[in-house]
Design a protein around this motif. Structure first.
Motif, PDB file in Angstrom:
ATOM      1  N   UNK A 239       0.801  -1.313  -0.098  1.00  0.00           N
ATOM      2  CA  UNK A 239       0.052  -0.056   0.085  1.00  0.00           C
ATOM      3  C   UNK A 239       0.809   1.255   0.065  1.00  0.00           C
ATOM      4  N   UNK A 240       0.122   2.321   0.484  1.00  0.00           N
ATOM      5  CA  UNK A 240       0.895   3.624   0.330  1.00  0.00           C
ATOM      6  C   UNK A 240      -0.006   4.745   1.388  1.00  0.00           C
ATOM      7  N   UNK A 241       0.969   5.593   1.605  1.00  0.00           N
ATOM      8  CA  UNK A 241       0.390   6.667   2.413  1.00  0.00           C
ATOM      9  C   UNK A 241      -0.605   7.344   1.476  1.00  0.00           C
ATOM     10  N   UNK A 242      -1.660   7.963   2.279  1.00  0.00           N
ATOM     11  CA  UNK A 242      -2.512   8.893   1.784  1.00  0.00           C
ATOM     12  C   UNK A 242      -2.755  10.291   2.410  1.00  0.00           C
ATOM     13  N   UNK A 243      -2.977  10.980   1.935  1.00  0.00           N
ATOM     14  CA  UNK A 243      -3.392  12.407   2.484  1.00  0.00           C
ATOM     15  C   UNK A 243      -4.784  12.718   2.446  1.00  0.00           C
ATOM     16  N   UNK A 244      -5.274  13.960   2.818  1.00  0.00           N
ATOM     17  CA  UNK A 244      -6.700  14.306   2.777  1.00  0.00           C
ATOM     18  C   UNK A 244      -7.016  14.992   1.317  1.00  0.00           C
ATOM     19  N   UNK A 264      -1.768   3.983   5.062  1.00  0.00           N
ATOM     20  CA  UNK A 264      -1.394   4.514   6.261  1.00  0.00           C
ATOM     21  C   UNK A 264      -2.026   6.168   5.830  1.00  0.00           C
ATOM     22  N   UNK A 265      -2.517   7.008   6.805  1.00  0.00           N
ATOM     23  CA  UNK A 265      -2.761   8.373   6.876  1.00  0.00           C
ATOM     24  C   UNK A 265      -1.581   9.019   7.194  1.00  0.00           C
ATOM     25  N   UNK A 266      -1.298  10.066   6.285  1.00  0.00           N
ATOM     26  CA  UNK A 266       0.136  10.548   6.280  1.00  0.00           C
ATOM     27  C   UNK A 266       0.064  11.299   7.750  1.00  0.00           C
ATOM     28  N   UNK A 267      -0.720  12.135   7.870  1.00  0.00           N
ATOM     29  CA  UNK A 267      -0.747  13.028   9.059  1.00  0.00           C
ATOM     30  C   UNK A 267      -2.124  13.178   9.704  1.00  0.00           C
ATOM     31  N   UNK A 488       4.427  -0.532   2.962  1.00  0.00           N
ATOM     32  CA  UNK A 488       3.603   0.669   2.932  1.00  0.00           C
ATOM     33  C   UNK A 488       4.518   1.710   2.106  1.00  0.00           C
ATOM     34  N   UNK A 489       4.298   2.303   1.031  1.00  0.00           N
ATOM     35  CA  UNK A 489       5.207   3.463   0.317  1.00  0.00           C
ATOM     36  C   UNK A 489       4.734   4.760   0.906  1.00  0.00           C
ATOM     37  N   UNK A 490       5.520   5.483   1.323  1.00  0.00           N
ATOM     38  CA  UNK A 490       5.249   6.913   1.730  1.00  0.00           C
ATOM     39  C   UNK A 490       5.269   7.987   0.658  1.00  0.00           C
ATOM     40  N   UNK A 491       3.982   7.761  -0.104  1.00  0.00           N
ATOM     41  CA  UNK A 491       3.939   8.373  -1.429  1.00  0.00           C
ATOM     42  C   UNK A 491       2.631   9.161  -1.559  1.00  0.00           C
ATOM     43  N   UNK A 492       2.032   9.642  -0.319  1.00  0.00           N
ATOM     44  CA  UNK A 492       0.985  10.430  -0.572  1.00  0.00           C
ATOM     45  C   UNK A 492       1.010  11.683  -1.323  1.00  0.00           C
ATOM     46  N   UNK A 493      -0.085  11.945  -2.313  1.00  0.00           N
ATOM     47  CA  UNK A 493       0.277  12.858  -3.285  1.00  0.00           C
ATOM     48  C   UNK A 493      -0.723  14.075  -3.014  1.00  0.00           C
ATOM     49  N   UNK A 498       5.097  15.519  -3.173  1.00  0.00           N
ATOM     50  CA  UNK A 498       5.212  14.545  -2.201  1.00  0.00           C
ATOM     51  C   UNK A 498       6.028  14.788  -1.214  1.00  0.00           C
ATOM     52  N   UNK A 499       6.145  13.808   0.077  1.00  0.00           N
ATOM     53  CA  UNK A 499       7.021  14.150   1.158  1.00  0.00           C
ATOM     54  C   UNK A 499       8.551  13.973   0.502  1.00  0.00           C
ATOM     55  N   UNK A 500       8.706  12.982  -0.128  1.00  0.00           N
ATOM     56  CA  UNK A 500      10.388  12.727  -0.768  1.00  0.00           C
ATOM     57  C   UNK A 500       9.938  12.313  -2.338  1.00  0.00           C
ATOM     58  N   UNK A 501       9.024  11.367  -2.323  1.00  0.00           N
ATOM     59  CA  UNK A 501       9.122  10.355  -3.626  1.00  0.00           C
ATOM     60  C   UNK A 501       7.478  10.360  -4.022  1.00  0.00           C
ATOM     61  N   UNK A 502       7.312  10.812  -5.289  1.00  0.00           N
ATOM     62  CA  UNK A 502       5.988  10.549  -5.882  1.00  0.00           C
ATOM     63  C   UNK A 502       5.974   9.301  -6.871  1.00  0.00           C
TER      64      UNK A 502
END
Length: 581
Positions: A239-244, A264-267, A488-493, A498-502
């Motif tokens: 999976x990946x992080x997601x943002x609002x 995972x919800x990013x913040x 989980x990828x830390x790729x919330x768009x 993105x934080x570091x990587x899209x």
């Protein structure tokens, strides 16, 4: 923890191309064994020491020397075991060393019972000891362990040779304690051998051989039945992080839900997001994100209940006096966990509690352990996890090496009331620049000794021309490791990036990193199986873990049956799945 048996892959074979013709070479199996124990005697060197000479010091100091103008002696235990000792140390780098020759583009495993695994007792207390390889113009950190006095600790690590040439393996510590070294090993593996290890591990840990049997209405076997197996959903959580922003973008929603099975919800679930002002809680955004995830069958990790970094506390929390802070933390854990209990698969209870200690400084050494005890009580189903950076990313970080991680994990597990070991999990963030692939595998080997599910929780790679290549290396390595249970990828768009990587651009068209993810998703699934049952009605297939639709047609009767099938880690390979047609 008791002793663990060695876990070694079966003999591997690697196909190589030579002059256009395929040649087959025997590949050395990889030894996944490690230990988190403090051992009374060193184990035998893994791989017989690999390219190191006199790996167990049976020939005294032959092949070994002093690094950094230190003093090296031969030592011997009461049982007669020989080892090397660096004494009278006044500099961190003064230690036992051995000169070696490294081959370009070759992975090396370091150990003292399996390529780059060394027993390093210290003369008093404990000390962080790092394995370093000095090459022409560089010092490559290959691993770290917290060695304890009076017993042998195992350091397992690795490196990839940047170029062919002479090198020197040595050990360093910021203490002046004597360093004892024994059962050292430095084992090379070609890229082809390393890939063969992946294939063998995936076959063992991510697939199962399944035996279907077609039977008629009276229970008789149906030879010649036509069988079709279609992969509906992957059983491995990726999976990946997601943002609002996903709530406002149907394109983002379609892109995300078509690929990922966990998020995972990013913040949005963090304390600083749900209670920006004291006493004014607002869960509307994470509530909506959770509804979206559940509507698409996407599992959610709860991130996070607390964060041990002082600067990441809500502004009003940082200056609270002791009793008010105690009351505030009790309200926070009760509020967020009672709201989402039973709706998330895991909780990051105290984020980054190896590098930071906000709650320990305020409440004492066992602050994290106490919060995990409360978390166990609040949600009896979800995993409760540590979540830390640099355990895999950087071999030189003494705060978060595998042995330090396990030390904190065991402290939490052994705290009174934390008796449900089965729900304790290991979370590893994975914010990489240039990854050390052999070190990642070695660190996972050591962490696996805790018998806890390991999740990669925040994988990203720093921007650069090789970002996509490094991402693929990392994902292949962690997916193949038997102890890893999810990624989980830390790729919330976000519109601004993105934080570091899209993985995509703003129009949700894949970037090279997104292409890597899509290619691996396709590779790690079973493509449709179709065939005919044998004379006894049997049809066999090797399937990735996951959910399947099985269609069976009777060759004579005008009947077709569709049945669901699930395959996972617990599926008994001897199980016979019967389908009546």
């Amino acid at each position: 923890m008791g002793r663990r048996a060695l876990t070694i892959l079966p003999l591997l074979w690697v196909a190589m191309l030579s002059g256009g013709a395929a040649a087959v070479m025997q590949s050395l199996p990889y030894d996944y064994s490690s230990s988190a124990e403090c051992l009374p005697e060193p184990l035998e060197p893994q791989y017989g020491g690999g390219i190191l000479r006199n790996a167990n010091f049976s020939a005294g100091l032959q092949g070994w020397s002093a690094f950094g103008h230190g003093a090296v002696e031969e030592g011997a235990s009461a049982s007669g075991n020989s080892y090397g000792v660096a004494r009278n140390r006044t500099r961190p780098y003064q230690s036992v060393s051995q000169k070696v020759y490294l081959q370009n583009d070759t992975h090396y495993t370091l150990s003292g019972q399996s390529t780059e695994l060394l027993r390093l007792p210290v003369s008093n207390g404990s000390a962080d000891i790092r394995a370093v390889v000095k090459t022409d113009g560089d010092f490559v950190h290959a691993g770290v362990v917290e060695a304890r006095s009076g017993c042998w600790s195992i350091l397992k690590g690795g490196l990839t040779a940047p170029a062919s040439g002479a090198a020197e393996l040595y050990f360093e510590s910021n203490t002046t304690a004597d360093i004892w070294v024994d059962s050292a090993s430095l084992q090379p593996f070609s890229r082809e051998e390393w890939a063969a290890h992946h294939s063998a591990a995936i076959k063992s840990a991510r697939k199962k051989a399944v035996r279907l049997r077609a039977r008629g209405s009276a229970g008789e076997p149906v030879p010649g039945a036509h069988v079709r197996i279609e992969h509906v959903r992957s059983g491995f959580p990726l999976g990946s992080a997601m943002g609002a922003e996903i709530l406002r973008s149907p394109a983002y929603q379609r892109w995300f839900a078509s690929r990922f099975t966990v998020a995972t919800f990013e913040n949005e679930m963090k304390w600083s997001s749900t209670e920006r002002l004291r006493g004014r809680e607002d869960y509307s955004v994470p509530d909506a994100m959770l509804r979206f995830a559940r509507s698409h069958g996407i599992a959610v990790r709860g991130h996070n209940v607390f964060w041990d970094q002082p600067g990441q506390q809500p502004a009003w929390v940082r200056s609270l006096p002791y009793r008010q802070l105690l009351q505030a933390t009790a309200r926070r854990i009760r509020s967020v966990m009672s709201r989402y209990a039973g709706q998330v698969v895991a909780w990051d209870v105290v984020n980054e509690n190896l590098h930071f200690r906000f709650f320990e400084d305020r409440f004492g050494r066992d602050a994290s352990a106490e919060l995990y005890r409360k978390a166990h009580q609040m949600d009896g189903q979800a995993l409760v996890s540590m979540n830390e950076f640099n355990t895999l990313e950087w071999p030189g970080d003494p705060k978060a090496g595998p042995s330090k991680y396990l030390g904190k994990l065991f402290q939490i597990k052994e705290f009174p009331g934390n008796t449900n070991d089965a729900r304790m999990a290991i979370g590893l963030q994975g914010h990489f620049s240039v990854p050390s692939i052999p070190y990642i595998r070695a660190a996972l080997d050591t962490l696996s000794r805790a018998n806890a599910p390991i999740w990669l929780t925040e994988i990203d790679v720093a921007p650069g021309p090789n970002q996509a290549y490094h991402l693929e290396q990392i994902l292949r390595e962690v997916y193949a490791h038997p102890a890893v249970h999810g990624i989980i990828l830390w790729t919330a768009r976000h519109r601004q990036g993105c934080y570091v990587m899209c993985l995509t651009d703003n129009n949700f068209q894949n970037l090279p990193t997104g292409d890597v993810v899509d290619r691996l998703i396709a590779e790690w699934k079973t493509h449709s199986h179709a065939g005919v049952a044998d004379a006894d009605g049997y049809y066999e297939a090797e399937l990735f873990h996951g959910d399947y639709k099985v269609t069976v047609s009777h060759p004579a009767a005008n009947s077709t049956v569709v049945q669901s099938l699930s395959v996972d880690r617990e599926t008994d390979p001897d199980t016979e799945f019967t389908i009546h047609v």
